[in-house]
Design a protein around this motif. Sequence first.
Motif, short mmCIF file in Angstrom:
data_model
loop_
_atom_site.label_atom_id
_atom_site.label_comp_id
_atom_site.label_asym_id
_atom_site.label_seq_id
_atom_site.Cartn_x
_atom_site.Cartn_y
_atom_site.Cartn_z
N THR A 99 -32.69 -35.85 49.11
CA THR A 99 -33.04 -36.81 50.17
C THR A 99 -34.30 -36.35 50.89
N HIS A 137 -32.86 -41.88 47.83
CA HIS A 137 -31.93 -42.59 48.72
C HIS A 137 -30.51 -42.18 48.38
N ASP A 154 -27.10 -43.17 47.90
CA ASP A 154 -26.38 -44.43 47.69
C ASP A 154 -24.88 -44.30 47.98
N HIS A 155 -24.28 -43.21 47.50
CA HIS A 155 -22.84 -43.00 47.66
C HIS A 155 -22.58 -41.51 47.88
N GLN A 213 -24.25 -40.18 44.59
CA GLN A 213 -25.27 -40.87 43.81
C GLN A 213 -26.53 -40.98 44.64
N THR A 237 -30.84 -42.10 44.41
CA THR A 237 -31.81 -42.86 43.62
C THR A 237 -33.23 -42.55 44.06
N SER A 241 -30.37 -43.79 38.68
CA SER A 241 -29.98 -42.85 39.72
C SER A 241 -29.56 -41.53 39.10
#
Length: 123
Positions: A23, A28, A30-31, A43, A45, A52
Amino acid sequence: MDWKIELIFVPVSDVDRAKDFYTGIGFHADHDSVPYDGVRFVQLTPPGSACSIAIGTGLGSTIEPGGLDNIQVVVSDADAALAQLREAGVDASGVDEQDWGRFVTFSDPDGNRWTLQQLPARD
């Protein structure tokens, strides 16, 4: 029939450290979930990517952390990518000029190696 790569598992030893790293370079998140005891699935991306990466625990991978030696990603500007990585504190290689593109390499905290490729201009 189209075949689309959606997710690549990246083996890491410390999920939180890896998540912070990715990050921190612009991925990004995601999860981040624990669907059941012993499994954590994260996850992430890359910006602009349809594919991803997944990191976590209990995901069944047999590859040791740091075992991926070349994940290749296309970028529009190798110099800008290098500057972004270095600004984030990543020890990335300088731009390697080749006939087939311009390349920047770096590794995550576990040693999984990434190569960013700026494609050559098309005539």
